[in-house]
Design a protein around this motif. Structure first.
Motif, PDB file in Angstrom:
ATOM      1  N   VAL A  96       0.834  -1.208   0.000  1.00 14.21           N
ATOM      2  CA  VAL A  96       0.000   0.000   0.000  1.00 14.21           C
ATOM      3  C   VAL A  96       0.865   1.253   0.000  1.00 14.21           C
ATOM      4  O   VAL A  96       2.038   1.228   0.376  1.00 14.21           O
ATOM      5  CB  VAL A  96      -0.935   0.058   1.232  1.00 14.21           C
ATOM      6  N   ILE A  97       0.242   2.332  -0.430  1.00 11.49           N
ATOM      7  CA  ILE A  97       0.770   3.684  -0.251  1.00 11.49           C
ATOM      8  C   ILE A  97      -0.395   4.530   0.236  1.00 11.49           C
ATOM      9  O   ILE A  97      -1.491   4.475  -0.360  1.00 11.49           O
ATOM     10  CB  ILE A  97       1.330   4.267  -1.567  1.00 11.49           C
ATOM     11  N   ILE A 114      -6.168   8.434   1.083  1.00 10.11           N
ATOM     12  CA  ILE A 114      -6.498   7.436   0.078  1.00 10.11           C
ATOM     13  C   ILE A 114      -5.555   6.243   0.207  1.00 10.11           C
ATOM     14  O   ILE A 114      -4.345   6.412   0.384  1.00 10.11           O
ATOM     15  CB  ILE A 114      -6.393   8.035  -1.336  1.00 10.11           C
ATOM     16  N   GLN A 115      -6.116   5.049   0.115  1.00 11.39           N
ATOM     17  CA  GLN A 115      -5.318   3.833   0.089  1.00 11.39           C
ATOM     18  C   GLN A 115      -4.990   3.508  -1.364  1.00 11.39           C
ATOM     19  O   GLN A 115      -5.892   3.213  -2.160  1.00 11.39           O
ATOM     20  CB  GLN A 115      -6.093   2.669   0.719  1.00 11.39           C
ATOM     21  N   ALA A 116      -3.707   3.590  -1.699  1.00 18.72           N
ATOM     22  CA  ALA A 116      -3.274   3.183  -3.029  1.00 18.72           C
ATOM     23  C   ALA A 116      -2.919   1.705  -2.977  1.00 18.72           C
ATOM     24  O   ALA A 116      -2.060   1.295  -2.203  1.00 18.72           O
ATOM     25  CB  ALA A 116      -2.073   4.009  -3.478  1.00 18.72           C
ATOM     26  N   VAL A 117      -3.608   0.908  -3.795  1.00 20.54           N
ATOM     27  CA  VAL A 117      -3.473  -0.543  -3.710  1.00 20.54           C
ATOM     28  C   VAL A 117      -3.229  -1.129  -5.093  1.00 20.54           C
ATOM     29  O   VAL A 117      -3.453  -0.483  -6.126  1.00 20.54           O
ATOM     30  CB  VAL A 117      -4.744  -1.186  -3.098  1.00 20.54           C
ATOM     31  N   SER A 118      -2.768  -2.361  -5.086  1.00 20.05           N
ATOM     32  CA  SER A 118      -2.649  -3.124  -6.319  1.00 20.05           C
ATOM     33  C   SER A 118      -3.997  -3.771  -6.598  1.00 20.05           C
ATOM     34  O   SER A 118      -4.463  -4.612  -5.819  1.00 20.05           O
ATOM     35  CB  SER A 118      -1.557  -4.190  -6.173  1.00 20.05           C
ATOM     36  N   ASP A 207       0.621   2.036  -8.586  1.00 19.49           N
ATOM     37  CA  ASP A 207       1.667   2.560  -9.466  1.00 19.49           C
ATOM     38  C   ASP A 207       1.518   4.061  -9.676  1.00 19.49           C
ATOM     39  O   ASP A 207       2.518   4.805  -9.697  1.00 19.49           O
ATOM     40  CB  ASP A 207       1.634   1.835 -10.813  1.00 19.49           C
ATOM     41  N   TYR A 208       0.287   4.527  -9.836  1.00 21.51           N
ATOM     42  CA  TYR A 208       0.065   5.957 -10.058  1.00 21.51           C
ATOM     43  C   TYR A 208       0.421   6.756  -8.808  1.00 21.51           C
ATOM     44  O   TYR A 208       1.013   7.832  -8.890  1.00 21.51           O
ATOM     45  CB  TYR A 208      -1.385   6.189 -10.468  1.00 21.51           C
ATOM     46  N   VAL A 219       6.450   1.058  -3.334  1.00 28.06           N
ATOM     47  CA  VAL A 219       5.595   0.693  -2.211  1.00 28.06           C
ATOM     48  C   VAL A 219       6.083   1.399  -0.961  1.00 28.06           C
ATOM     49  O   VAL A 219       7.291   1.471  -0.723  1.00 28.06           O
ATOM     50  CB  VAL A 219       5.602  -0.843  -1.973  1.00 28.06           C
ATOM     51  N   LYS A 220       5.163   1.936  -0.196  1.00 26.13           N
ATOM     52  CA  LYS A 220       5.522   2.597   1.053  1.00 26.13           C
ATOM     53  C   LYS A 220       5.363   1.684   2.261  1.00 26.13           C
ATOM     54  O   LYS A 220       6.049   1.825   3.268  1.00 26.13           O
ATOM     55  CB  LYS A 220       4.654   3.852   1.237  1.00 26.13           C
ATOM     56  N   GLY A 221       4.433   0.729   2.168  1.00 26.83           N
ATOM     57  CA  GLY A 221       4.199  -0.135   3.315  1.00 26.83           C
ATOM     58  C   GLY A 221       3.498  -1.424   2.944  1.00 26.83           C
ATOM     59  O   GLY A 221       3.134  -1.653   1.782  1.00 26.83           O
ATOM     60  N   LEU A 222       3.309  -2.273   3.954  1.00 28.05           N
ATOM     61  CA  LEU A 222       2.626  -3.550   3.790  1.00 28.05           C
ATOM     62  C   LEU A 222       1.539  -3.668   4.856  1.00 28.05           C
ATOM     63  O   LEU A 222       1.774  -3.353   6.024  1.00 28.05           O
ATOM     64  CB  LEU A 222       3.605  -4.718   3.942  1.00 28.05           C
ATOM     65  N   GLN A 223       0.362  -4.105   4.425  1.00 26.43           N
ATOM     66  CA  GLN A 223      -0.743  -4.331   5.349  1.00 26.43           C
ATOM     67  C   GLN A 223      -0.944  -5.828   5.540  1.00 26.43           C
ATOM     68  O   GLN A 223      -0.855  -6.603   4.581  1.00 26.43           O
ATOM     69  CB  GLN A 223      -2.033  -3.697   4.827  1.00 26.43           C
TER      70      GLN A 223
END
Length: 411
Positions: A96-97, A114-118, A207-208, A219-223
């Motif tokens: 996540v970012i 906002i949660q930026a996700v794959s 990615d955006y 990637v900034k982090g992992l959930q």
């Protein structure tokens, strides 16, 4: 039937009791019943809140999160994620970012994170399981799209296909605020998780977001999600201490822990307060028993002269008090258990006829009164009530056993 039990039953149910003695005996039985009833019902409500917390709120928020300290992001995150997924306690992970900014539509402004996700991974997230994902194909197909929670979508008054402006804060190297970066995102649709999370839920593409925030690692982090969310604090520390990069560790108790602590606190307070209510009711047993001993002095003396020992007299009055306590305990526990099983339906019926809401979904994470009866709560309540009753009968029983028949009959 033992003689002491027969005598106790006749004393407890006898019709020749002093009026005040009968009243004190009845009030102690009613008091114990009310205490047991209230304790079981309120504990069932607390159990219901804990169940809904687990199944409702903790199903839609991450149980743990690791965020890179460096601005560049989390290095070699694919290998880190693969290693963490080997832990049997970890059920799901996703990169996540978090993008903090302002969403603007006409004159509507909303501060969001906002949660930026794959998109391919996030679709299988436990937080989205069982929910309507009709808007997901449109979101996955457009890398510049955004998915909004239903409540947030209504707040911004937008619909699928509309464009939203995202304003991102910019800070210079010397700490000065610069003009915000502005980007346009297309609303892919909405998603409802049936909780207060909907008011803050927004998703965009990973990615955006990495491109906008210049996160070179992507990637900034992992959930993380765990099989047992209540074990998350321990597991997050255990896994985080094994990482080779500096990260911020967080778990759900940091964001929603106050709610869980409130549930535990109320449960403990209820135990203490209602146990004291039962104890106060047991004091009435002491008073009623002492009065019964005074009323029955002649009968006790005659039994002693006929060969009854102190043990028989003592057991008789202990059993008499236990009969009153047991009746109150069983009545209270029985009615409490029955109401706990149907409490949610009763609460809905009351809301329907009164036109009021007991719990508002805008304030709480659920909009109904939950209840979950646990056999352990009933057993513990019954044991506590009977033990307090037993303790209350000891002094009057000892006093009855120590009567001197010569003095009593001599008068």
């Amino acid at each position: 039937m033992p003689l002491s039990t027969l005598l106790a039953w006749r004393l407890a149910r006898g019709k020749r009791q002093n009026g005040l003695t009968a009243f004190m005996s009845a009030s102690s039985t009613i008091g114990i019943a009310i205490g047991c009833f209230a304790l079981i019902v309120i504990l069932s409500v607390m159990n219901g809140f804990e169940r809904e917390l687990r199944n409702n709120l903790l199903a839609v928020i991450p149980h743990g999160e690791f965020t890179a300290v460096q601005d560049a992001g989390l290095a070699d995150w694919q290998a880190t994620m693969a290693s963490m997924l080997k832990d049997p306690a970890v059920t799901f992970m996703q990169p996540v970012i978090k993008v903090t900014g302002l969403l603007q539509q006409a004159n509507q402004l909303k501060a969001v994170q906002i949660q930026a996700v794959s998109a391919p991974l996030a679709k299988d997230s436990p937080s989205l399981a069982g929910h309507d994902l009709q808007a997901w194909p449109a979101f996955a197909a457009n890398p510049h799209s955004i998915l909004l929670g239903e409540s947030l979508k209504q707040t911004l008054d937008v619909k699928a296909g509309d464009s939203l402006q995202l304003l991102l804060p910019q800070v210079a190297d010397d700490g000065r605020f610069l003009a915000p970066k502005s980007v346009w995102l297309t609303v892919a649709g909405s998603i409802s998780l049936n909780s207060q999370v909907d008011a803050h839920l927004a998703m965009m593409h990973l990615d955006y977001a990495a491109e906008l925030l210049a996160i070179s690692e992507g990637v900034k982090g992992l959930q993380l999600y765990f099989s047992d969310p209540f074990d998350a604090p321990r597991k997050v520390r255990e896994i985080g201490n094994q990482m080779h990069q500096m990260v911020y560790m967080s778990d759900w108790t940091r964001t929603q822990g106050d709610l869980y602590q409130d549930i535990l606190l109320v449960r403990q307070v209820v135990y203490v307060v209602l146990t004291l209510v039962i104890a106060v009711a047991c004091f009435n047993i002491v008073s009623a028993q002492i009065m019964a001993v005074s009323d029955k002095q002649a009968e006790i003396a005659m039994l002693m002269t006929m060969g009854a020992g102190q043990g028989l007299i003592m057991r008789t009055f202990v059993y008499q008090g236990l009969i009153n306590g047991a009746i109150g305990t069983l009545l209270g526990a029985g009615f409490g258990a029955v109401l706990s099983l149907y409490l949610s339906d009763v609460a809905r019926w009351f809301e329907k006829i009164s036109g009021t809401r007991l719990l508002s979904g805008d304030v709480y994470f659920i909009d109904f009164l939950p209840s979950q009866l646990q056999l352990a709560d009933v057993i513990v309540t019954v044991i506590i009530a009977l033990l307090l009753t037993l303790l209350a009968t000891l002094y009057p029983a000892v006093r009855a056993a120590r009567l001197n028949p010569t003095e009593v009959l001599g008068h």
